[in-house]
Write an enzyme that holds these catalytic residues in place. Structure first.
Site, PDB file in Angstrom:
ATOM      1  N   GLU A 133       0.811  -1.207   0.000  1.00 14.09           N
ATOM      2  CA  GLU A 133       0.000   0.000   0.000  1.00 14.09           C
ATOM      3  C   GLU A 133       0.852   1.268   0.000  1.00 14.09           C
ATOM      4  O   GLU A 133       1.967   1.279   0.515  1.00 14.09           O
ATOM      5  CB  GLU A 133      -0.904   0.013   1.242  1.00 14.09           C
ATOM      6  CG  GLU A 133      -1.776  -1.228   1.316  1.00 14.09           C
ATOM      7  CD  GLU A 133      -2.741  -1.268   2.487  1.00 14.09           C
ATOM      8  OE1 GLU A 133      -3.611  -2.130   2.474  1.00 14.09           O
ATOM      9  OE2 GLU A 133      -2.623  -0.447   3.419  1.00 14.09           O
ATOM     10  N   CYS A 182       6.695  -7.149   6.993  1.00 19.97           N
ATOM     11  CA  CYS A 182       7.897  -6.746   7.725  1.00 19.97           C
ATOM     12  C   CYS A 182       8.254  -7.859   8.696  1.00 19.97           C
ATOM     13  O   CYS A 182       7.374  -8.427   9.342  1.00 19.97           O
ATOM     14  CB  CYS A 182       7.664  -5.439   8.487  1.00 19.97           C
ATOM     15  SG  CYS A 182       9.166  -4.834   9.310  1.00 19.97           S
ATOM     16  N   CYS A 193      -1.195   5.647  10.173  1.00 16.50           N
ATOM     17  CA  CYS A 193       0.093   5.055  10.526  1.00 16.50           C
ATOM     18  C   CYS A 193      -0.095   3.699  11.167  1.00 16.50           C
ATOM     19  O   CYS A 193      -0.850   3.572  12.123  1.00 16.50           O
ATOM     20  CB  CYS A 193       0.792   5.898  11.592  1.00 16.50           C
ATOM     21  SG  CYS A 193       1.523   7.335  10.961  1.00 16.50           S
ATOM     22  N   CYS A 220       7.304  -5.546  15.348  1.00 13.48           N
ATOM     23  CA  CYS A 220       6.949  -4.628  16.435  1.00 13.48           C
ATOM     24  C   CYS A 220       5.523  -4.957  16.881  1.00 13.48           C
ATOM     25  O   CYS A 220       4.642  -5.152  16.049  1.00 13.48           O
ATOM     26  CB  CYS A 220       7.068  -3.172  15.979  1.00 13.48           C
ATOM     27  SG  CYS A 220       8.728  -2.779  15.425  1.00 13.48           S
ATOM     28  N   CYS A 277       2.154  -3.039  15.535  1.00 10.30           N
ATOM     29  CA  CYS A 277       2.117  -2.642  14.117  1.00 10.30           C
ATOM     30  C   CYS A 277       1.392  -3.685  13.269  1.00 10.30           C
ATOM     31  O   CYS A 277       1.705  -4.878  13.336  1.00 10.30           O
ATOM     32  CB  CYS A 277       3.546  -2.456  13.626  1.00 10.30           C
ATOM     33  SG  CYS A 277       3.676  -2.202  11.850  1.00 10.30           S
ATOM     34  N   CYS A 298       3.246   8.480   1.368  1.00 14.76           N
ATOM     35  CA  CYS A 298       3.842   7.509   2.289  1.00 14.76           C
ATOM     36  C   CYS A 298       3.951   6.185   1.527  1.00 14.76           C
ATOM     37  O   CYS A 298       2.935   5.656   1.068  1.00 14.76           O
ATOM     38  CB  CYS A 298       2.914   7.389   3.509  1.00 14.76           C
ATOM     39  SG  CYS A 298       3.382   6.113   4.658  1.00 14.76           S
TER      40      CYS A 298
HETATM   41  N1  SAH Z   1       9.506   0.280   9.548  1.00 12.78           N
HETATM   42  C1  SAH Z   1       9.659   1.664   9.680  1.00 12.78           C
HETATM   43  C2  SAH Z   1       8.682   2.473   8.865  1.00 12.78           C
HETATM   44  C3  SAH Z   1       7.254   2.033   8.806  1.00 12.78           C
HETATM   45  S1  SAH Z   1       6.222   2.303  10.160  1.00 12.78           S
HETATM   46  C4  SAH Z   1       9.609   2.057  11.134  1.00 12.78           C
HETATM   47  O1  SAH Z   1       9.239   1.251  11.963  1.00 12.78           O
HETATM   48  O2  SAH Z   1       9.997   3.181  11.447  1.00 12.78           O
HETATM   49  C5  SAH Z   1       5.989   4.087  10.263  1.00 12.78           C
HETATM   50  C6  SAH Z   1       5.700   4.559  11.686  1.00 12.78           C
HETATM   51  O3  SAH Z   1       4.397   4.124  12.132  1.00 12.78           O
HETATM   52  C7  SAH Z   1       6.697   4.001  12.688  1.00 12.78           C
HETATM   53  O4  SAH Z   1       7.095   4.965  13.624  1.00 12.78           O
HETATM   54  C8  SAH Z   1       5.889   2.935  13.367  1.00 12.78           C
HETATM   55  O5  SAH Z   1       6.422   2.581  14.606  1.00 12.78           O
HETATM   56  C9  SAH Z   1       4.528   3.575  13.436  1.00 12.78           C
HETATM   57  N2  SAH Z   1       3.440   2.630  13.720  1.00 12.78           N
HETATM   58  C10 SAH Z   1       3.429   1.303  13.494  1.00 12.78           C
HETATM   59  N3  SAH Z   1       2.261   0.771  13.904  1.00 12.78           N
HETATM   60  C11 SAH Z   1       1.519   1.789  14.389  1.00 12.78           C
HETATM   61  C12 SAH Z   1       0.186   1.891  14.915  1.00 12.78           C
HETATM   62  N4  SAH Z   1      -0.605   0.815  14.999  1.00 12.78           N
HETATM   63  N5  SAH Z   1      -0.272   3.105  15.294  1.00 12.78           N
HETATM   64  C13 SAH Z   1       0.514   4.205  15.174  1.00 12.78           C
HETATM   65  N6  SAH Z   1       1.767   4.176  14.657  1.00 12.78           N
HETATM   66  C14 SAH Z   1       2.267   2.986  14.279  1.00 12.78           C
HETATM   67 FE1  SF4 Z   2       8.250  -3.259  10.680  1.00  9.05          FE
HETATM   68 FE2  SF4 Z   2       6.018  -2.169  11.646  1.00  9.05          FE
HETATM   69 FE3  SF4 Z   2       8.193  -2.414  13.198  1.00  9.05          FE
HETATM   70 FE4  SF4 Z   2       8.189  -0.629  11.194  1.00  9.05          FE
HETATM   71  S1  SF4 Z   2       6.839  -0.592  13.017  1.00  9.05           S
HETATM   72  S2  SF4 Z   2       9.825  -2.085  11.729  1.00  9.05           S
HETATM   73  S3  SF4 Z   2       6.944  -1.748   9.673  1.00  9.05           S
HETATM   74  S4  SF4 Z   2       6.985  -4.117  12.315  1.00  9.05           S
END
Ligand code: SAH
Ligand code: SF4
Length: 380
Positions: free
Chosen positions: A96, A116, A343, A120, A123, A109
């Site tokens: 996406e 991934c 996000c 995390c 996420c 974005c």
């Molecule tokens: N992998 C990279 C970029 C993608 S995520 C990273 O982790 O930085 C982009 C941002 O969205 C990151 O700061 C991530 O931690 C945040 N993010 C992920 N899941 C989220 C959620 N459910 N609600 C709000 N922000 C989130």
């Molecule tokens: Fe991967 Fe989501 Fe962690 Fe970013 S926030 S590194 S996309 S698992």
């Protein structure tokens, strides 16, 4: 360099590689610049329409090369003007990209991986698992498509003034493709974006932060999310490999490459997990006096998650506490949540190919609330 059938896909090749490609075929290197202008600035992908190339060269290109664009599966328009596209990424999967129009800029974005692997815990992309890296063509193709379909901004500027690698995937875990894609975004013959207007967001792959500094030096955002290793180990498991001290050292090395350069620290606000005043104080200890901006992100829920968003009051107090210590702190406005484009909500369609064994979550406030949709993980 990717090939479609026996043809080379020239999309996503940075200028130097494209020059080499032409030179190896007995053509002048400046053909690379001409081709890039046609493809990225005029949106022309048929070699036949590239009228400043000789007929002979056009025929040669037709024989040997292609401009392979990603296949768009759908477009979703949010009530707030945000637009999300799904691009096919093979085997029924999809990635996406999201466009966020604001009065002062238009931000695209984009995704760097199908899923991934970094897992995390808050996420949606991480929840889906990992399938594969995107190619440079697939990364650049998201920008190419959005630019084609979006109208210029009211002031005549291109619709896309900023690009952020904050979609699906960890860009620094796919550095091989992200680097050439960045070169195309920055090239005056292609999208011509300034380094300040292109942001790579990383969860903290330290060795690649140093490589990025040396290679491109675009803006850097770091997903911090916790001020202690104990908590960050759980929220952002890559922390077990590159703990906070090591990560911040890399950030300050990165910032030192340019004067007046700030690193943005993203901090997702999770109710009862990382939103207490002591965590704000922890951030102050880590970041005070450093070239740092903190961007608080209200957690965006997705099916199967055990987390909740901090209340608006808690977020406000957290931000005020940071500001009282003269830290620059902002709160990200949630956009596009009616189309699951906010996000962390980007999930696309991913079939997990990674057998991860990262252990049970230990941070859940009420583990018994986990729904059946939440994935059960093997415990190490
Ligand atoms: N992998 C990279 C970029 C993608 S995520 C990273 O982790 O930085 C982009 C941002 O969205 C990151 O700061 C991530 O931690 C945040 N993010 C992920 N899941 C989220 C959620 N459910 N609600 C709000 N922000 C989130
Ligand atoms: Fe991967 Fe989501 Fe962690 Fe970013 S926030 S590194 S996309 S698992």
């Amino acid at each position: 360099m990717s090939a479609a059938g026996d043809k080379t896909n020239l999309l996503g090749l940075p200028q130097r590689e494209l020059e080499d490609w032409f030179a190896a075929r007995g053509e002048k290197p400046f053909r690379a610049r001409q081709l890039m202008q046609w493809v990225y600035q005029r949106g022309v992908t048929s070699f036949d329409a590239m009228t400043d190339l000789s007929k002979g060269l056009r025929a040669k290109l037709d024989d040997m090369a292609t401009i392979g664009l990603p296949v768009v599966q759908s477009q979703h328009d949010s009530a707030d003007g945000t637009i999300k596209w799904l691009f096919a990424s093979g085997n029924g999967q999809a990635i996406e990209a999201v466009y966020i129009p604001e009065p002062s800029r238009g931000t695209l974005c984009i995704s760097s991986q199908v899923g991934c692997a970094l897992d995390c815990s808050f996420c949606a992309t991480g929840h889906q698992g990992f399938n594969r890296n995107l190619t440079a063509a697939e990364i650049v193709g998201q920008v190419w498509h959005a630019r084609q379909v979006l109208s210029p901004r009211p002031n005549g500027e291109s619709a896309i003034t900023n690009v952020v690698f904050m979609g699906m995937g960890e860009p620094l875990a796919n550095y091989r493709a992200v680097k050439p894609a960045l070169e195309v975004l920055l090239s005056d013959w292609a999208f011509g974006l300034s380094r300040r207007r292109v942001t790579v967001s990383t969860s903290g792959i330290v060795p690649h932060i140093d490589r990025l500094a040396a290679d491109c030096n675009v803006s850097l955002a770091v997903s911090l999310h916790a001020p202690t290793d104990e908590l960050r180990d759980v929220l952002v498991p890559i922390n077990r490999l590159h703990p906070i001290g090591e990560l911040l050292d890399a950030c300050w090395r990165y910032a030192a490459q340019h004067t007046n350069r700030y690193i943005t620290f993203e901090y997702v606000m999770l109710r009862g997990v990382n939103d207490a005043p002591e965590y704000a104080e922890g951030l102050v200890r880590l970041l005070k006096g450093k070239p740092a901006k903190i961007n608080l992100i209200p957690f965006n829920p997705f099916p199967g998650t055990e987390y909740e968003r901090s209340s608006a009051d808690t977020i406000r107090h957290f931000q005020q506490r940071l500001r009282r210590h003269n830290l620059i702190a902002t709160t990200r406005r949630t956009r596009g949540d009616d189309i699951d484009a906010a996000c962390g909500q980007l999930a696309g369609r991913v079939s997990d190919r990674v057998q991860r064994r990262l252990g049970e979550r230990t941070i859940s406030k009420s583990p018994d609330r986990r729904s059946g949709a939440s994935r059960n993980r093997a415990t190490v």
